[in-house]
Design a protein around this motif. Structure first.
Motif, PDB file in Angstrom:
ATOM      1  N   ASN A 169      50.244  16.195  13.859  1.00 50.97           N
ATOM      2  CA  ASN A 169      50.933  14.960  12.644  1.00 50.97           C
ATOM      3  C   ASN A 169      50.972  13.566  12.991  1.00 50.97           C
ATOM      4  N   GLY A 170      51.748  13.264  14.577  1.00 47.84           N
ATOM      5  CA  GLY A 170      52.279  12.075  14.702  1.00 47.84           C
ATOM      6  C   GLY A 170      53.801  12.008  14.498  1.00 47.84           C
ATOM      7  N   ARG A 171      54.558  13.182  14.315  1.00 47.87           N
ATOM      8  CA  ARG A 171      55.411  13.311  14.378  1.00 47.87           C
ATOM      9  C   ARG A 171      56.872  13.435  15.170  1.00 47.87           C
ATOM     10  N   ALA A 172      57.968  13.248  14.479  1.00 45.20           N
ATOM     11  CA  ALA A 172      59.405  14.058  14.541  1.00 45.20           C
ATOM     12  C   ALA A 172      59.982  14.169  13.920  1.00 45.20           C
ATOM     13  N   VAL A 173      59.872  15.603  13.272  1.00 41.74           N
ATOM     14  CA  VAL A 173      60.538  15.849  11.361  1.00 41.74           C
ATOM     15  C   VAL A 173      62.084  16.719  11.674  1.00 41.74           C
ATOM     16  N   GLN A 174      63.250  15.745  11.212  1.00 43.91           N
ATOM     17  CA  GLN A 174      64.305  16.269  10.880  1.00 43.91           C
ATOM     18  C   GLN A 174      64.345  16.874   9.709  1.00 43.91           C
ATOM     19  N   LEU A 175      65.224  18.216  10.003  1.00 43.76           N
ATOM     20  CA  LEU A 175      65.717  19.603   8.651  1.00 43.76           C
ATOM     21  C   LEU A 175      66.916  19.196   8.890  1.00 43.76           C
ATOM     22  N   SER A 176      67.473  19.609   7.777  1.00 45.05           N
ATOM     23  CA  SER A 176      68.901  20.524   8.226  1.00 45.05           C
ATOM     24  C   SER A 176      69.293  21.365   8.181  1.00 45.05           C
ATOM     25  N   ALA A 177      70.400  22.122   8.561  1.00 44.45           N
ATOM     26  CA  ALA A 177      70.671  22.836   9.440  1.00 44.45           C
ATOM     27  C   ALA A 177      70.029  24.659   8.812  1.00 44.45           C
ATOM     28  N   ASP A 178      69.535  24.453   7.839  1.00 42.05           N
ATOM     29  CA  ASP A 178      69.186  24.838   7.333  1.00 42.05           C
ATOM     30  C   ASP A 178      68.068  25.425   6.396  1.00 42.05           C
ATOM     31  N   GLY A 179      67.382  24.487   7.258  1.00 42.16           N
ATOM     32  CA  GLY A 179      65.832  23.765   7.290  1.00 42.16           C
ATOM     33  C   GLY A 179      64.685  23.033   5.869  1.00 42.16           C
ATOM     34  N   GLU A 180      66.020  22.078   5.417  1.00 46.58           N
ATOM     35  CA  GLU A 180      65.567  21.879   4.328  1.00 46.58           C
ATOM     36  C   GLU A 180      64.990  20.356   5.102  1.00 46.58           C
ATOM     37  N   PHE A 181      63.045  19.700   5.004  1.00 44.27           N
ATOM     38  CA  PHE A 181      63.306  18.124   4.972  1.00 44.27           C
ATOM     39  C   PHE A 181      64.328  17.281   4.802  1.00 44.27           C
ATOM     40  N   VAL A 182      64.780  16.319   5.661  1.00 38.87           N
ATOM     41  CA  VAL A 182      65.681  15.449   5.397  1.00 38.87           C
ATOM     42  C   VAL A 182      65.516  13.920   5.789  1.00 38.87           C
ATOM     43  N   ARG A 183      63.843  13.457   6.656  1.00 43.85           N
ATOM     44  CA  ARG A 183      63.145  12.504   6.958  1.00 43.85           C
ATOM     45  C   ARG A 183      62.709  12.909   7.915  1.00 43.85           C
ATOM     46  N   GLN A 184      61.379  12.025   8.879  1.00 45.29           N
ATOM     47  CA  GLN A 184      60.368  12.134   9.219  1.00 45.29           C
ATOM     48  C   GLN A 184      60.789  10.481  10.102  1.00 45.29           C
ATOM     49  N   PHE A 185      60.829  10.612  11.222  1.00 46.20           N
ATOM     50  CA  PHE A 185      60.034   9.527  12.344  1.00 46.20           C
ATOM     51  C   PHE A 185      58.812   8.838  12.813  1.00 46.20           C
ATOM     52  N   GLY A 186      58.272   8.479  13.054  1.00 48.00           N
ATOM     53  CA  GLY A 186      56.862   7.792  13.713  1.00 48.00           C
ATOM     54  C   GLY A 186      56.462   8.575  12.300  1.00 48.00           C
ATOM     55  N   ARG A 187      54.492   8.060  13.026  1.00 47.48           N
ATOM     56  CA  ARG A 187      53.886   8.487  12.476  1.00 47.48           C
ATOM     57  C   ARG A 187      52.318   8.229  13.541  1.00 47.48           C
ATOM     58  N   LEU A 188      51.391   8.913  12.773  1.00 45.10           N
ATOM     59  CA  LEU A 188      50.298   9.022  13.798  1.00 45.10           C
ATOM     60  C   LEU A 188      50.134   7.247  14.279  1.00 45.10           C
ATOM     61  N   GLY A 189      49.818   6.797  15.140  1.00 46.98           N
ATOM     62  CA  GLY A 189      49.129   5.810  16.200  1.00 46.98           C
ATOM     63  C   GLY A 189      49.079   5.417  17.353  1.00 46.98           C
ATOM     64  N   ASP A 190      49.081   4.438  18.038  1.00 46.99           N
ATOM     65  CA  ASP A 190      49.128   3.916  19.111  1.00 46.99           C
ATOM     66  C   ASP A 190      50.079   2.535  18.572  1.00 46.99           C
ATOM     67  N   THR A 191      51.605   2.139  18.676  1.00 45.44           N
ATOM     68  CA  THR A 191      52.266   0.958  18.619  1.00 45.44           C
ATOM     69  C   THR A 191      53.471   1.774  18.917  1.00 45.44           C
ATOM     70  N   ALA A 192      54.748   0.462  18.508  1.00 45.15           N
ATOM     71  CA  ALA A 192      55.954   0.903  18.222  1.00 45.15           C
ATOM     72  C   ALA A 192      55.773   1.638  17.470  1.00 45.15           C
ATOM     73  N   GLY A 193      56.984   2.593  17.749  1.00 44.33           N
ATOM     74  CA  GLY A 193      57.238   3.240  16.422  1.00 44.33           C
ATOM     75  C   GLY A 193      56.706   4.320  15.915  1.00 44.33           C
ATOM     76  N   ALA A 194      55.175   3.855  16.101  1.00 43.52           N
ATOM     77  CA  ALA A 194      54.412   5.170  15.853  1.00 43.52           C
ATOM     78  C   ALA A 194      54.080   6.232  17.577  1.00 43.52           C
ATOM     79  N   PHE A 195      53.464   7.309  17.258  1.00 42.34           N
ATOM     80  CA  PHE A 195      53.078   8.254  18.514  1.00 42.34           C
ATOM     81  C   PHE A 195      52.040   8.710  18.076  1.00 42.34           C
ATOM     82  N   SER A 196      51.155   8.899  19.141  1.00 41.20           N
ATOM     83  CA  SER A 196      49.997   9.223  19.739  1.00 41.20           C
ATOM     84  C   SER A 196      50.111  10.203  20.172  1.00 41.20           C
ATOM     85  N   ARG A 197      51.278  10.817  21.081  1.00 44.41           N
ATOM     86  CA  ARG A 197      50.906  12.769  21.273  1.00 44.41           C
ATOM     87  C   ARG A 197      52.064  13.601  21.516  1.00 44.41           C
TER      88      ARG A 197
END
Lengths: 344, 231
Positions: free
Chosen positions: A236-264
């Motif tokens: 999915n081209g991202r890093a996901v932040q979850l709270s200590a008990d596993g609830e979604f907080v936010r995501q970093f990046g998206r799939l892509g090939d430019t600054a701030g995005a992730f290819s792999r």
């Protein structure tokens, strides 16, 4: 014949030789090519193309993969324990203990302990006593002393009876209270176990998925000082932040090939200020975000000031932060150590 | 200032053209193959194509002036892409890329002479996304030569008899020249043997003949390769 084959290839062209039905597409491909060229030229016209900010981490050491008996083969991660470095020598199914000069001091494999039967080990973590290894080929987490003696072998069982395979652990973190977080690449889940290997919590739907609760190949895992969980969601081209008990907080990046995005994206680490570092095996870089997701720049230029500079990395994977230093394990180029800014 | 817009438009046009091209072309078969790894249930979803053809944001800032894997170098072309999944993460194991073992020679950067010589990641017609069946004749798809000058084992023999007249069948003999394991139709005796029984495109023990085991042994006249099956 070989020569004739090659000559034929030159004559007909690879696409024609293999997939004649694609010949009709060649016009489309040519058109696309012209369009790409046009887009390229139009971007060029605006001045310097490369403008992504460089993150001010300073390379202080590079330990190249050695060859021979103490050589490394496609290492994937490392951990620091008692001032010593433990590199996961994945291709050789063993762990190498290095001193801080980067010299191999010891080889941890079956000769150290018969139960240290590594097969495709993909992640390694440490607390202040033990090393924890995600042994992907045997669906186990091994807990060992830094001397190589295996303390525990935790076998990871299928979570649901209908799962096609037991967990294939490729990412691992140890929480402050001794729980283990494991990413399961085959079943698209992140699993929480207690120190005895009892399953406590399941995150993710069990199939390739997106959105707040889904993973498409969960990989590296890290924790911040508050205990929040960071998981690389590779495809999915991202890093996901979850709270200590596993609830979604936010995501970093998206799939892509430019600054701030992730290819792999491969692995993630969090420094003491809460900044988030993500390695990207295909973009050949480590990208850095503030705790709230603001893009801070990337690490990976041979000469940070020169935009035309070659990349330091070939296939960066495992990340570890210890005492203000960032350790990057590259599958082909060994171990890089960076001093992080503002961290002593 | 209309240039970024133009670039964005062209990018979109390219994306739609590619999708269009596929419904006509063979790439459409990615769907439901082992390379169909997308998730489209969400607005921010990832299509099966995008896991390899990464979405390009034309207004984004590139990290590199050129590709970080320059064309023509050993790790370039589609190889970094393949490795980005075939590295023990998305798929288990990574032997195809092990730099420490022999690999079939390729020319990175040349269309049709790199990985695409043998694989098309869009087309699951044959196992391993190969361009041809991996049965008895895989290597012979390209390496077919006259039977008396080529393969020591004369795998391309025109003689349809499986059993040779020359008495050189002994797998334990030091000299096995003249041995024939294939008939003219390309079938092995019992059709059990394949080129890949003795050869490997990836992970062979040496580059000379890409064998899976040594053919000649310093210490004995018995070939370890043959003895592997004939003992």
């Amino acid at each position: 014949m070989l020569r004739r084959y090659q000559a034929l290839r030159r004559l007909v062209g690879p696409a024609g030789l293999r997939r004649p039905s694609l010949a009709a597409l060649s016009l489309v491909v040519a058109l696309v090519f012209v369009m790409v060229a046009a887009a390229f030229v139009s971007e060029r016209a605006q001045g310097p193309r490369v403008s992504a900010p460089v993150y001010p981490a300073r390379l202080v050491q590079h330990v190249e993969t050695l060859t021979g008996a103490r050589g490394w083969k496609q290492p994937s991660a490392m951990a620091v324990l008692d001032e010593r470095w433990f590199v996961l020598d994945t291709g050789n199914d063993r762990i190498l203990e290095l001193d801080q000069a980067g010299i191999v001091r010891r080889v941890l494999d079956r000769q150290a302990d018969k139960r240290l039967a590594l097969r495709g080990p993909m992640a390694i973590a440490s607390d202040d006593r033990y090393l924890y290894v995600a042994n992907s080929g045997t669906s186990q987490v091994l807990v060992l002393e830094p001397g190589g003696r295996v303390e525990k072998v935790l076998a990871l069982e299928k979570v649901e009876a209908e799962d096609e395979a037991p967990p294939r652990p490729i990412g691992l973190a140890v929480t402050g209270n001794g729980e283990l977080l494991v990413s399961d690449a085959d079943n698209q889940r992140v699993l929480r176990y207690d120190g005895e290997g009892r399953l406590l919590q399941v995150m993710g739907s069990g199939k390739r998925d997106g959105g707040p609760g889904g993973f498409n190949t969960p990989a590296g895992i890290a924790l911040d000082q508050a205990g929040d969980i960071y998981v690389v969601d590779m495809l999915n081209g991202r890093a996901v932040q979850l709270s200590a008990d596993g609830e979604f907080v936010r995501q970093f990046g998206r799939l892509g090939d430019t600054a701030g995005a992730f290819s792999r994206p491969k692995d993630v680490a969090v420094d003491s200020a809460g900044n988030v570092y993500v390695s990207d095996g295909l973009l050949a870089a480590v990208q850095v975000f503030s705790p709230t997701g603001e893009y801070l720049g990337f690490i990976g230029r041979e000469d940070p000031r020169d935009p035309d500079s070659a990349p330091l990395f070939q296939a960066p994977a495992g990340l570890t932060i210890s005492q203000g230093r960032l350790y990057v394990v590259d599958r082909f180029r060994g171990l890089f150590v960076f001093q992080l800014p503002g961290q002593g | 200032m209309r240039l970024p817009l133009l670039a964005a438009f062209l990018g979109m046009a390219l994306a739609s053209l590619m999708t269009f091209g596929l419904t006509l072309g063979e790439q459409g078969r990615v769907i439901s193959s082992e390379h169909d790894l997308g998730v489209v249930a969400y607005p921010s979803g990832v299509s099966a194509c995008e896991t390899c053809h990464l979405p390009h944001d034309a207004s984004g800032e590139p990290l590199w002036a050129q590709s970080p894997h320059p064309e023509g170098e050993p790790f370039s072309g589609s190889e970094p892409l393949c490795y980005s999944c075939h590295d023990g993460t998305v798929t288990a194991g990574a032997y195809a890329f092990d730099p420490a073992v022999a690999q079939h020679p390729t020319t990175p950067g040349e269309a049709g002479e790199h990985c695409d010589m043998c694989h098309d990641p869009h087309v699951p017609d044959y196992s391993n996304f190969l361009l041809f069946p991996s049965g008895a004749n895989l290597c012979r798809t390209c390496h077919a030569r006259s039977y008396d000058t080529f393969h020591t084992l004369n795998v391309d023999a025109i003689d349809s008899g499986n059993v040779p007249q020359d008495g050189l069948w002994d797998p334990n003999a030091g000299d096995i020249s003249g041995t024939r394991l294939w008939d003219a139709g390309g079938s092995a005796p019992g059709d059990n043997l394949k080129c890949l029984s003795c050869h490997a495109a990836h992970g062979a023990i040496s580059g000379d003949a890409l064998l899976t085991m040594p053919y000649r042994d310093e210490v004995s006249t018995i070939s370890p390769l043959c003895r592997n099956c004939h003992d």
